[in-house]
Design an enzyme around this catalytic site. Sequence first.
Site, PDB file in Angstrom:
ATOM      1  N   GLU A 207     -15.993 -47.240  24.095  1.00 30.98           N
ATOM      2  CA  GLU A 207     -16.085 -46.504  22.832  1.00 30.98           C
ATOM      3  C   GLU A 207     -15.478 -47.311  21.687  1.00 30.98           C
ATOM      4  O   GLU A 207     -15.994 -47.291  20.562  1.00 30.98           O
ATOM      5  CB  GLU A 207     -15.382 -45.156  22.965  1.00 30.98           C
ATOM      6  CG  GLU A 207     -16.122 -44.193  23.884  1.00 30.98           C
ATOM      7  CD  GLU A 207     -15.441 -42.846  24.007  1.00 30.98           C
ATOM      8  OE1 GLU A 207     -16.136 -41.861  24.284  1.00 30.98           O
ATOM      9  OE2 GLU A 207     -14.203 -42.781  23.830  1.00 30.98           O
TER      10      GLU A 207
ATOM     11  N   ASP B 215     -12.706 -45.966  27.503  1.00 25.03           N
ATOM     12  CA  ASP B 215     -12.106 -46.002  26.162  1.00 25.03           C
ATOM     13  C   ASP B 215     -12.459 -47.306  25.442  1.00 25.03           C
ATOM     14  O   ASP B 215     -12.756 -47.309  24.241  1.00 25.03           O
ATOM     15  CB  ASP B 215     -10.589 -45.864  26.258  1.00 25.03           C
ATOM     16  CG  ASP B 215     -10.153 -44.459  26.640  1.00 25.03           C
ATOM     17  OD1 ASP B 215     -10.991 -43.540  26.587  1.00 25.03           O
ATOM     18  OD2 ASP B 215      -8.967 -44.288  26.995  1.00 25.03           O
TER      19      ASP B 215
ATOM     20  N   ASP C  88     -15.870 -42.795  19.648  1.00 26.10           N
ATOM     21  CA  ASP C  88     -16.271 -41.542  20.285  1.00 26.10           C
ATOM     22  C   ASP C  88     -17.157 -40.728  19.346  1.00 26.10           C
ATOM     23  O   ASP C  88     -18.161 -40.143  19.760  1.00 26.10           O
ATOM     24  CB  ASP C  88     -15.015 -40.755  20.668  1.00 26.10           C
ATOM     25  CG  ASP C  88     -15.339 -39.404  21.268  1.00 26.10           C
ATOM     26  OD1 ASP C  88     -15.974 -39.358  22.332  1.00 26.10           O
ATOM     27  OD2 ASP C  88     -14.961 -38.381  20.659  1.00 26.10           O
TER      28      ASP C  88
ATOM     29  N   GLU D 150     -11.178 -46.485  19.539  1.00 34.43           N
ATOM     30  CA  GLU D 150     -11.742 -45.558  20.534  1.00 34.43           C
ATOM     31  C   GLU D 150     -11.990 -44.191  19.912  1.00 34.43           C
ATOM     32  O   GLU D 150     -13.016 -43.551  20.163  1.00 34.43           O
ATOM     33  CB  GLU D 150     -10.784 -45.454  21.724  1.00 34.43           C
ATOM     34  CG  GLU D 150     -11.273 -44.532  22.848  1.00 34.43           C
ATOM     35  CD  GLU D 150     -10.774 -43.110  22.678  1.00 34.43           C
ATOM     36  OE1 GLU D 150     -11.510 -42.165  23.025  1.00 34.43           O
ATOM     37  OE2 GLU D 150      -9.646 -42.953  22.175  1.00 34.43           O
TER      38      GLU D 150
END
Length: 229
Positions: free
Chosen positions: A122, A119, A51, A47
């Site tokens: 990502e 999350d 991102d 995650e």
Amino acid sequence: MTSQKEAVAVLVERLGYVFKNKQLLDQALTHASGAKCKVAGSNERLEFLGDRVLGLVIAQLLYEQHEELPEGDLARMLNTLVRRQTCAKIGEKLGIPDALVLAGKGNKRTVVTDNIVGDACEALIAAVYLDGGLAAAHSIIGEHWAGFLKQAPDMRKDAKSSLQEWAAARSLAVPSYETIDTTGPDHAPEFKVELKVEGRDPAHGVSTTRRTAEQVAATEFLRRERIWK
């Protein structure tokens, strides 16, 4: 009831990417509550990486698609496109909630929240990036964020603020708004607002509140004058 394995198959089909290393896919869908080892087995590290990959790709797409916009507008659009709520919406469409590995079963299963889905979305991007490289991640993001990217110009800031800044930069008088008509019953009125900008034809907006009608009028003006595309 769909099994987790079946849900993963549906997700992969919707995602449009076939993993060479399926362990990356499994890890991306493993929440910390369902991991044997929180650090190495959960999707938290993926995650973190996803991102950054998402931010890079969206920034590039905005840069290429909106040559007319300044850095400030691009930054506001970027923030909206990469925020967890947006990732959660895309994750829902992909089918991430049913594909997640979580602690517990049945009624005792960890509750799937927007944060968990966002999350995992990502983390999934990071898994694609590690498995297929930046080009693969770029392709996936471009496809699944396409609808949000089309709406991006309206995410910059509210239309009235944008119009006021535009007028001030040209030393024009502050745009004025006037309610020129009110229709409908008392419990559900509809307001028609006229926007006047120095040296330009008026623009109009209609809505159930004066404030929204003013925003509609400002948006109509910005698009008509090609200030917003």
